[in-house]
Design a protein around this motif. Structure first.
Motif, short mmCIF file in Angstrom:
data_model
loop_
_atom_site.label_atom_id
_atom_site.label_comp_id
_atom_site.label_asym_id
_atom_site.label_seq_id
_atom_site.Cartn_x
_atom_site.Cartn_y
_atom_site.Cartn_z
N MET A 534 0.85 -1.30 0.00
CA MET A 534 -0.04 0.01 -0.06
C MET A 534 0.76 1.29 0.13
O MET A 534 0.34 2.19 -0.70
CB MET A 534 -0.84 -0.10 1.29
N LYS A 535 2.29 1.24 0.64
CA LYS A 535 2.72 2.41 0.80
C LYS A 535 3.46 2.75 -0.44
O LYS A 535 3.73 3.78 -0.75
CB LYS A 535 3.90 2.21 1.90
N GLU A 536 3.65 1.83 -1.26
CA GLU A 536 4.65 1.83 -2.63
C GLU A 536 3.65 2.30 -3.61
O GLU A 536 4.02 2.97 -4.72
CB GLU A 536 5.07 0.75 -3.01
N LYS A 537 2.22 1.75 -3.70
CA LYS A 537 1.39 2.04 -4.76
C LYS A 537 -0.15 1.87 -4.44
O LYS A 537 -0.42 1.39 -3.59
CB LYS A 537 1.78 0.79 -5.90
N THR A 538 -0.66 2.95 -5.17
CA THR A 538 -2.24 2.55 -5.10
C THR A 538 -2.65 2.42 -6.48
O THR A 538 -2.17 2.24 -7.45
CB THR A 538 -2.86 3.84 -4.66
N LEU A 539 -4.23 2.18 -6.35
CA LEU A 539 -4.64 1.60 -7.76
C LEU A 539 -5.47 2.88 -8.34
O LEU A 539 -6.12 3.81 -7.83
CB LEU A 539 -5.78 0.65 -7.80
#
Length: 552
Positions: A534-539
């Motif tokens: 979650m901390k590296e990427k969202t959608l």
């Protein structure tokens, strides 16, 4: 016994070994030891009934012993015990379907004309009790044993000789009819139901040939010869009201067929009752294949009804998964024919609210397909549909629909877990599970509840235990919107995980998580596990819907 056989428990107040023997051809059957031991079996929590963990229960209560009851009071006391025990059985079985027989009480007939019998009163009270229990508990279903006896007639159904010899009161014919009826009930619980009835017109929905006989010459009325077709249509209309789709596949001039559908005074089925009509001179197998494609329903979901044996054989050869029942040579049997088709292939355990509007829903879907053909691209198509979505935690009134979707959704189903009603209700009460449901609508109408997501909350992660969606809304970026909102709702955790478990039918979603940016962390024979940090990427959230409401 085969590993794939369903397990059933057969409870009865008579010796049921012969009946169990017939049922064992298809099912694993558990019956209690001892005569009339079913009450003790239900009341004992350590009994074989509960240890067996059956997939369904049949409770067959025979009324032959009523001949020994000395009074109405004794009968009421006996059936009162049955009612209490049935209520206990319903509670203990949870979501397992329990089929409960109605009563045919064979009371002693040695009485004066002035003496009143009690059978009818007790039978009605028992029927009322089952009906009330079925309304309050989702796992109780009525098995109309008394109606089965009436259809065959008591003298043919029962055999006193069999009763005196072995405690089984049914004749060979009665036993065969009973086992066949129980098999039909179990098929409603265990077997996929057909969805579409495709019908010929001439000598099927009416007598005669419209192209030759004209509107006034075909046989169709509410009396005498024409009533056989009128009554057949009435049965079909009742099926349509319960969620079955009707379609026409006829070699005819379209204007001739339309004239009957819209203007014949005794035509019960109108154009609006058919989800699709193929009236032309093409091969009926070709027409069927086009219907299968347009409706996006598998070939095995269709029944083809035609009076012409050559047409039936052609369809059998070219569409082998379509069910093609024989058509009755005597058209006076059409009503019985319709009833048999309903029992064998169509009858569901329960009719839900959405089932009443199936024809309208599928017609709207065909209008959407036309828009799709005219659109420049997918985003243009979705914009023109004016899509709306509502994503929220499951509400109590949605449980039955959630169970139905979990039970029948195959193509867009990442893990294909089949939940029971009891399991869904239990998960909804657990703090480590959240069940989300999704409703969609567009300018053509309301699609209803079309998607279910079961999330398991772990200490640092959220795991999508199940993610499924109705095939009728596939290909509209709904899955992107759902996961996009869910990831944002739980962004305080480290990981969002999911998995894909391959089946014969869910290949369309095998790359879903990968397409959306999840990382595949394991792949064992196609069983893939994914995670999103979650901390590296969202959608991304596609901005193509007219409105999206999300309730965390």
């Amino acid at each position: 016994m085969g590993k794939d056989k369903k397990r059933i428990a057969l409870l009865s107040n008579i010796t049921a070994d012969l009946l169990a023997g017939k049922l064992r051809r298809k099912y694993e059957v558990y019956i209690p030891d001892g005569y009339d031991a079913w009450i003790q079996e239900v009341l004992n929590p350590s009994s074989g009934l509960y240890a067996e963990r059956p997939d369904a229960v049949i409770l067959l209560l025979d009324g032959t012993e009523a001949r020994e009851w000395k009074s109405a009071e004794e009968g009421a006391e006996k059936t009162g015990v049955w009612k209490q025990t049935l209520s206990r059985l319903a509670e203990e079985m949870g979501s397992v379907p329990v089929f409960v027989s109605t009563l045919d009480l064979r009371e002693n007939r040695i009485r004066a004309l002035s003496e009143r019998g009690y059978a009818g009163l007790l039978e009605n009270e028992w029927y009322q009790h089952i009906s009330e229990l079925a309304e309050s508990r989702g796992n109780i279903f009525l098995f109309d044993f008394a109606d089965l006896v009436r259809d065959m007639g008591r003298r043919q159904f029962y055999s006193d000789k069999m009763w005196y010899m072995g405690g089984m009161p049914y004749s060979r014919d009665g036993l065969n009819a009973l086992s066949s009826e129980i098999d039909s009930l179990l098929s409603s619980a265990f077997c996929p139901r057909k969805k579409v009835i495709v019908l010929d017109l001439d000598n099927t929905l009416w007598g005669g040939v419209i192209g030759e006989d004209g509107l006034d010459g075909i046989v169709l009325s509410n009396h005498k010869e024409g009533q056989r077709y009128y009554d057949f249509q009435r049965q079909l209309l009742e099926m349509k009201k319960r969620g079955i789709l009707l379609a026409i596949n006829s070699k005819n001039n379209p204007e001739d067929a339309e004239e009957v559908l819209e203007h014949h005074p005794f035509m019960l089925l109108s154009s609006d009752d058919f989800v699709i009509r193929k009236v032309n001179w093409n091969s009926k197998a070709r027409n069927l294949k086009e219907m299968i494609s347009v409706l996006n329903i598998t070939e095995g979901g269709f029944i083809f009804i035609d009076d012409n044996p050559m047409e039936r054989e052609t369809v059998k050869g070219e569409c082998p998964e379509v069910t093609v029942p024989e058509f009755p040579a005597d058209s006076s049997l059409l009503s019985e024919y319709a009833e048999n088709i309903w029992k064998l292939y169509l009858r569901p355990l329960r009719v839900l609210g959405e089932d009443w509007h199936k024809t309208r829903m599928y017609r709207s879907e065909m209008e959407r397909q036309q828009i799709r053909k005219e659109s420049l691209n997918l985003d243009d198509y979705i914009h023109r549909l004016e899509m709306r979505a509502d994503i929220h935690r499951m509400r109590p009134e949605e449980v039955d629909r959630v169970v139905q979707l979990c039970g029948k959704t195959n193509q867009f189903n990442l893990t294909t877990v089949r939940y029971t009603k009891a399991e869904i209700e239990e998960m909804s009460r657990q703090p480590d599970h959240i069940i989300y449901t999704v409703h969609t609508a567009d300018k053509y109408g309301d699609n209803g509840l079309v998607s279910v997501i079961v999330l398991q909350l772990e200490e640092e992660a959220v795991h999508a235990e199940s993610f499924l969606m109705s095939c009728r809304v596939m290909g509209r970026k709904l899955e992107d919107i759902i996961l996009g909102h869910l990831v944002r709702a739980f962004e305080g955790r480290e990981r969002f995980t999911g998995e894909y478990i391959p089946t014969a039918k869910n290949a369309p979603v095998k790359d879903l998580y990968g397409r959306l940016g999840f990382m595949c962390i394991s792949d064992e024979n196609g069983h893939r596990k994914y995670e999103l940090l979650m901390k590296e990427k969202t959608l991304p959230l596609p901005d193509v819907y007219k409105e999206v409401r999300f309730e965390a």
